[in-house]
Design an enzyme around this catalytic site. Structure first.
Site, short mmCIF file in Angstrom:
data_model
loop_
_atom_site.label_atom_id
_atom_site.label_comp_id
_atom_site.label_asym_id
_atom_site.label_seq_id
_atom_site.Cartn_x
_atom_site.Cartn_y
_atom_site.Cartn_z
CB SER A 72 -7.39 -40.89 -110.17
OG SER A 72 -8.60 -41.32 -109.60
CG ASP A 96 -11.92 -38.62 -109.29
OD1 ASP A 96 -11.63 -39.45 -110.16
OD2 ASP A 96 -11.27 -38.48 -108.24
CD GLN A 135 -10.36 -41.26 -113.13
OE1 GLN A 135 -10.72 -42.31 -112.62
NE2 GLN A 135 -10.56 -40.09 -112.56
#
Length: 313
Positions: free
Chosen positions: A254, A230, A304
């Site tokens: 996110s 991430d 993502q």
């Protein structure tokens, strides 16, 4: 709805929550801190508690919550089964000042696969949820995409050197954090745009690794890689738009995160994170990543979607 803050705050979050990596004297302590961060306290059957670093910024780093949730799920799974996929949603900002409670639902224990659902709770509300599946290793068909042809980590400058070159542009109150030691070292094939971003193709290649040995626990390496996954992925989808987190022109968050573990790896050895962003629309950016060992083995894939909202500044 997110675990990232906007603009300059995202920049500081990357400095504070993710630490830094190039000070040799600090390496073992920083990795121990990261492993401790991912080592949850059991408080009841299927309930675990995780903390955030004492010097966290305004919101909890999303990779921390992914790694902790995966660890909570793994604690309820047989030792011979390891995660092959996870799918997560960020629902509310994480508060770094209070612990996060992880509740694990033992959805299914099958002959070959084990399924878990994890809910992360703060202040009585769900801030994150994740479904994860675990599989016993078995033989089967095997193929993969080739690794991109890029310079190796030894041919690239260290992240500390890159940061030191621009530290004069950083507000004085942030400089110590900008250069502080981290447990994760990164080497960028395409130099990041800390300031004065120019429009570029939404493609990024980053080498990364934990800066000291982790051990032989497969679950621990998976949780560390989930944490690492991430760190730079959302950055890719703003590259074509000529903005950076430091200029205050974009609010980021996110929204979800999915990850597949294909083959064995060591998170304390160099791994190449090949990232791209096929689409951005309606203030959302979609990002993909493939993770390779230094000898070209594809070990994990990531997707993502994130909020990238223009602020109009």
């Amino acid at each position: 709805m997110s675990f990232r803050s906007a603009g300059a705050a995202h920049f500081v979050l990357a400095c504070v929550v993710v630490f830094n990596a190039d000070c040799e004297d600090a390496m073992p302590d920083q990795v121990e801190n990261l492993l401790s961060l991912l080592d949850l306290e059991p408080i009841e059957v299927n309930l675990f508690r995780g903390d955030s670093p004492a010097d966290s910024w305004q919101r909890v780093f999303g990779g921390q919550v992914i790694g902790q949730a995966l660890m909570a799920a793994q604690r309820t799974v047989e030792d011979d089964r390891h995660c092959h996929s996870l799918h997560a949603y960020f629902i509310r900002p994480g508060d770094p000042k209070v612990p996060i409670v992880y509740e694990v639902d033992r959805s299914r224990d099958g002959r070959s696969f084990t399924t878990r659902r994890v809910i992360a709770i703060q202040h009585g509300k769900q801030i994150f949820n994740m479904a994860a599946s675990f599989h016993a290793f078995e033989e089967g068909f095997d193929h993969q995409f080739p690794m991109p042809d890029v310079p190796g980590p030894d041919d690239l400058p260290s992240e500390l050197d890159m940061r030191a070159a621009v530290v004069d542009k950083v507000p004085k109150s942030m400089r110590d954090r900008f250069l502080r030691p981290r447990p994760i070292e990164q080497r960028f094939v395409e130099p990041p745009s800390y300031f004065d971003a120019e429009k570029r193709e939404p493609v990024s290649h980053v080498w990364f690794r934990a800066v000291s040995p982790i051990g032989d626990d497969v679950a621990q390496h998976q949780c560390v890689l989930a944490y690492m996954s991430d760190m730079t992925l959302l950055d890719t989808c703003i590259m074509p738009h000529g903005v950076s987190w430091m200029d205050g022109k974009v609010q980021s968050a996110s929204l979800d995160h999915a990850m597949w573990f294909h083959r064995s790896f060591k998170a304390d050895e160099w791994l190449l994170y090949a990232q791209d962003a096929p689409s951005a629309s309606f203030a959302r950016g979609f990002n993909r990543g493939n993770i390779f060992t230094q000898d070209g083995v594809l070990v994990a894939s990531v997707t993502q979607e994130g909020l990238i909202r223009p602020t109009g500044r």
